[in-house]
Enzyme design. Sequence first.
Site, mmCIF file in Angstrom:
data_model
loop_
_atom_site.group_PDB
_atom_site.id
_atom_site.type_symbol
_atom_site.label_atom_id
_atom_site.label_comp_id
_atom_site.label_asym_id
_atom_site.label_seq_id
_atom_site.Cartn_x
_atom_site.Cartn_y
_atom_site.Cartn_z
ATOM 1 N N SER A 71 20.384 17.066 34.986
ATOM 2 C CA SER A 71 21.117 16.794 33.753
ATOM 3 C C SER A 71 22.367 16.002 34.102
ATOM 4 C CB SER A 71 21.506 18.115 33.071
ATOM 5 O OG SER A 71 22.455 17.894 32.046
ATOM 6 N N TYR A 103 25.561 26.853 33.176
ATOM 7 C CA TYR A 103 24.575 25.763 33.213
ATOM 8 C C TYR A 103 25.057 24.624 34.106
ATOM 9 C CZ TYR A 103 21.516 22.038 31.423
ATOM 10 O OH TYR A 103 20.610 21.009 31.317
#
Length: 330
Positions: free
Chosen positions: A203, A216
């Site tokens: 990501s 995250y």
Amino acid sequence: RARHRSWKRVNMVRIAHGYVVWAIAAVCSPVSDHGLFHPKPTLRTRNLRAIAKSKFESGEVVWITGASSGLGASIARKVAEKLTPNTKNRLVLSGRNMRELKNIQSQCIEISPNSLEVDVVPFDLSDTESIPLIAEDIVNRYGGVDSMVLCGGVSSRGSIVNSTCQLQHKVMKINHLSSVALSLGVLPSMLEKKQGRIIHINSVQGRFALPFRGAYGASKHASTAFFDSLRAEVSGHGIQVSSFQPGYIRTNLSLNAFTSQGNAHGKMDESTAKGMSPEDVADMVWKYAWERPSPEVVMAPLNARLALGLRALLPRLYFRIMEKRANRDT
């Protein structure tokens, strides 16, 4: 001395110009495979592409995690559609939801132009202790894994202050340690064959951090470092390591995200709803992992690319912007 100062000034201007060109190119291009700034492909990229053309002539075993839904399912369908016709090709799908995996399995078989053999191996990424045994079984069953696509994961929503160490550890296990375990499980057979692909879906939050996404972002940063190190270590052994760093994708990631207390977030965030389609991202994964192998690919909109540039070039300004965002979202 005057001439020396003049040359020093010229060199500083050239360096500044280079940074400006790099920043503009990085910000304006929605997709960067880090060959963007070279008129010709780098030697490393050319080698990857030459290897890709010569490999897997006797068939390819592709193992995809997170394949029961979202991006993993889209990548599975794309691989089934695009794999070169070969009776020895195998596609292995993994995830937690057996019913959904069976559904994707049927879709892949129907899409495949060459009656691709598709198997289903369900397991939970959070059970990192069992992953080495599962990987060993897959390697023994098929004689190795040629392409390992690491796509499974979970997101998080909520402040770090209100979270627990157990939550932080669980997100790290699912997003990072499971990928480490799977990579270590398939690498020996790849090293023995002197060929293989490890394709990691990361990501842009593995490059810069957002408030209220601490667990995250930490797991994605850890994976960025791990696969950067791995790429360098196996570069001379015919193994390709590709890392994909997309922005928001229209999947159920935010619905299934953990809150600070470990519960399901249960909401579709506006940014996720407006994100890229998983089919478009799967197209990019196929292009830059199989057709034009690249070490790292960033797929993100303008605001995310600006954050990347600010984090690298103007970190103080980036920190100030993130502070304001955190105060706004509190």
